[in-house]
Write an enzyme that holds these catalytic residues in place. Structure first.
Site, PDB file in Angstrom:
ATOM      1  CE1 TYR A 291      -4.413  -1.900   4.551  1.00 34.83           C
ATOM      2  CE2 TYR A 291      -3.332   0.162   4.073  1.00 34.83           C
ATOM      3  CZ  TYR A 291      -3.960  -0.979   3.617  1.00 34.83           C
ATOM      4  OH  TYR A 291      -4.161  -1.234   2.047  1.00 34.83           O
TER       5      TYR A 291
ATOM      6  CB  SER B 176      -0.806   0.189   1.201  1.00 31.63           C
ATOM      7  OG  SER B 176      -1.398   1.185   1.388  1.00 31.63           O
TER       8      SER B 176
HETATM    9  P1  NDP Z   1     -11.438  -5.498  -1.129  1.00 37.04           P
HETATM   10  O1  NDP Z   1     -11.988  -5.195   0.202  1.00 37.04           O
HETATM   11  O2  NDP Z   1     -12.224  -4.855  -2.352  1.00 37.04           O
HETATM   12  O3  NDP Z   1     -11.364  -7.032  -1.531  1.00 37.04           O
HETATM   13  C1  NDP Z   1     -10.690  -7.689  -0.426  1.00 37.04           C
HETATM   14  C2  NDP Z   1     -10.195  -9.131  -0.843  1.00 37.04           C
HETATM   15  O4  NDP Z   1      -9.339  -9.780   0.187  1.00 37.04           O
HETATM   16  C3  NDP Z   1     -11.382  -9.937  -1.132  1.00 37.04           C
HETATM   17  O5  NDP Z   1     -11.294 -10.684  -2.202  1.00 37.04           O
HETATM   18  C4  NDP Z   1     -11.595 -10.812   0.178  1.00 37.04           C
HETATM   19  O6  NDP Z   1     -12.313 -11.940   0.079  1.00 37.04           O
HETATM   20  C5  NDP Z   1     -10.000 -10.894   0.426  1.00 37.04           C
HETATM   21  N1  NDP Z   1      -9.884 -11.183   1.903  1.00 37.04           N
HETATM   22  C6  NDP Z   1      -9.987 -10.346   2.845  1.00 37.04           C
HETATM   23  N2  NDP Z   1      -9.774 -10.844   4.163  1.00 37.04           N
HETATM   24  C7  NDP Z   1      -9.616 -12.312   3.668  1.00 37.04           C
HETATM   25  C8  NDP Z   1      -8.931 -13.210   4.389  1.00 37.04           C
HETATM   26  N3  NDP Z   1      -8.826 -13.369   5.955  1.00 37.04           N
HETATM   27  N4  NDP Z   1      -8.703 -14.384   3.858  1.00 37.04           N
HETATM   28  C9  NDP Z   1      -8.758 -14.656   2.541  1.00 37.04           C
HETATM   29  N5  NDP Z   1      -9.118 -13.478   1.553  1.00 37.04           N
HETATM   30  C10 NDP Z   1      -9.476 -12.329   2.419  1.00 37.04           C
HETATM   31  O7  NDP Z   1      -9.996  -4.708  -1.283  1.00 37.04           O
HETATM   32  P2  NDP Z   1      -8.937  -4.110  -2.312  1.00 37.04           P
HETATM   33  O8  NDP Z   1      -9.442  -5.060  -3.452  1.00 37.04           O
HETATM   34  O9  NDP Z   1      -9.193  -2.696  -2.326  1.00 37.04           O
HETATM   35  O10 NDP Z   1      -7.814  -4.447  -1.739  1.00 37.04           O
HETATM   36  C11 NDP Z   1      -6.841  -5.544  -2.330  1.00 37.04           C
HETATM   37  C12 NDP Z   1      -5.269  -5.287  -1.713  1.00 37.04           C
HETATM   38  O11 NDP Z   1      -4.997  -4.224  -2.113  1.00 37.04           O
HETATM   39  C13 NDP Z   1      -5.353  -5.482  -0.123  1.00 37.04           C
HETATM   40  O12 NDP Z   1      -4.355  -6.116   0.373  1.00 37.04           O
HETATM   41  C14 NDP Z   1      -5.313  -3.738  -0.011  1.00 37.04           C
HETATM   42  O13 NDP Z   1      -4.932  -3.601   1.500  1.00 37.04           O
HETATM   43  C15 NDP Z   1      -4.755  -3.373  -0.915  1.00 37.04           C
HETATM   44  N6  NDP Z   1      -4.706  -2.105  -1.096  1.00 37.04           N
HETATM   45  C16 NDP Z   1      -5.741  -1.411  -1.461  1.00 37.04           C
HETATM   46  C17 NDP Z   1      -6.025  -0.060  -1.890  1.00 37.04           C
HETATM   47  C18 NDP Z   1      -7.406   0.659  -2.209  1.00 37.04           C
HETATM   48  O14 NDP Z   1      -7.333   1.924  -2.291  1.00 37.04           O
HETATM   49  N7  NDP Z   1      -8.154  -0.232  -2.539  1.00 37.04           N
HETATM   50  C19 NDP Z   1      -4.776   0.911  -1.877  1.00 37.04           C
HETATM   51  C20 NDP Z   1      -3.650   0.178  -1.223  1.00 37.04           C
HETATM   52  C21 NDP Z   1      -3.552  -1.143  -1.196  1.00 37.04           C
HETATM   53  P3  NDP Z   1     -13.865 -12.002   0.421  1.00 37.04           P
HETATM   54  O15 NDP Z   1     -14.524 -11.432  -0.894  1.00 37.04           O
HETATM   55  O16 NDP Z   1     -14.068 -13.532   0.453  1.00 37.04           O
HETATM   56  O17 NDP Z   1     -14.282 -11.116   1.601  1.00 37.04           O
END
Ligand code: NDP
Length: 246
Positions: free
Chosen positions: A155, A141
């Site tokens: 975070y 991030s």
């Molecule tokens: P979302 O919340 O849209 O999606 C999160 C994803 O991670 C989902 O597929 C969810 O699965 C999965 N997930 C969450 N917890 C678990 C767990 N315990 N075990 C397995 N899978 C899990 O997030 P984003 O797509 O926005 O984020 C993706 C990555 O990018 C993350 O690591 C986030 O920190 C990082 N990021 C995002 C930013 C943003 O602005 N969006 C900025 C910087 C970094 P399920 O659908 O089953 O819940």
């Protein structure tokens, strides 16, 4: 024939947002793709079905990244189901946002487990199977580089740890021709960080480009690193953040 034809990938958290975009993009580049989810079985199934409709093989695997055994098992299921693993993308993530005095130790441990321990366990398990040319890509991030505000200590710390993890793994695996990098996204319009939420305008003001990125913007960088373009890139922390850290 596309650049990832014959390769297989595992994307954690591939049911929604950035992970789903990465899974679809790697498949468009020719890879067979396994993806994990924790609660969104239907959405994970829809991503897998879209990949199969495009002519690639796909596996949707229920695996809670907070559980190291489930993470290691997801790697083994990928190898058993798709025959090999060439690309690992550690993407699953959560966004704890709380004043420091309210943060429970469980929140700290959970963020570290999902962001750091799971990435380590998956990399260790995947490395046992990877051949020369293997790729490990961790999704960090921009807040790891410049936190920019309060309430995000846990975070930011957990995402910053991915930089050290990636550099260490790059050293450990370089001799085998396996690259390891961390991609730091900036604000990206997903369920985690909707571009129409109250907090979005403040984020836009901090961006030289003035707008949120899309999940596909991050997927494009991951595809580049996963393909030939990533051959000589390892141990790098790469921002895809609209200039947030500039
Ligand atoms: P979302 O919340 O849209 O999606 C999160 C994803 O991670 C989902 O597929 C969810 O699965 C999965 N997930 C969450 N917890 C678990 C767990 N315990 N075990 C397995 N899978 C899990 O997030 P984003 O797509 O926005 O984020 C993706 C990555 O990018 C993350 O690591 C986030 O920190 C990082 N990021 C995002 C930013 C943003 O602005 N969006 C900025 C910087 C970094 P399920 O659908 O089953 O819940």
């Amino acid at each position: 024939m596309t650049q990832l034809t014959g390769k297989t990938a595992l994307v954690t958290g591939g049911s929604r947002g950035i992970g789903a975009a990465i899974a679809r993009r790697l498949a468009r580049e020719g890879a067979d793709v396994a993806l994990t989810y924790v609660s969104s079985a239907e959405r994970a199934g829809a991503v897998a079905a879209a990949i199969e409709a495009g002519g690639r093989r796909a596996l949707a695997i229920a695996a809670d990244s907070a559980d190291p055994q489930a993470v290691a098992a997801a790697v083994e299921r990928t190898v058993a189901g798709l025959g090999r693993i060439d690309i690992l993308v550690n993407n699953a993530g959560i966004f704890p946002y709380e004043p420091l005095e309210a943060v429970a130790l469980e929140t700290f441990d959970r963020a570290m487990a999902i962001h750091v321990r799971a990435a380590f366990v998956a990399a260790q398990a995947a490395a046992r199977h990877m051949r020369e040319g293997g790729r490990i890509i961790n999704i960090g991030s921009c807040l790891a580089e410049r936190t920019g505000g309060p309430n995000m200590t846990v975070y930011a710390a957990s995402k910053a740890a991915l930089t050290g993890l990636s550099k260490g793994l790059a050293q450990d695996l370089g001799a085998r021709g396996i690259t390891v990098n961390v991609v730091h996204p900036g604000p990206v319009d997903t369920d985690m960080n909707p571009a129409d939420a109250d907090a979005a305008d403040a984020q836009r003001q901090g961006l030289p480009l003035g707008h949120f990125g899309s999940a596909d913007d991050v997927a494009a960088m991951v595809a580049h690193l996963a393909g030939e373009g990533g051959r000589f890139v390892t141990g790098a922390a790469i921002s895809v953040d609209g200039g947030f850290s500039a």
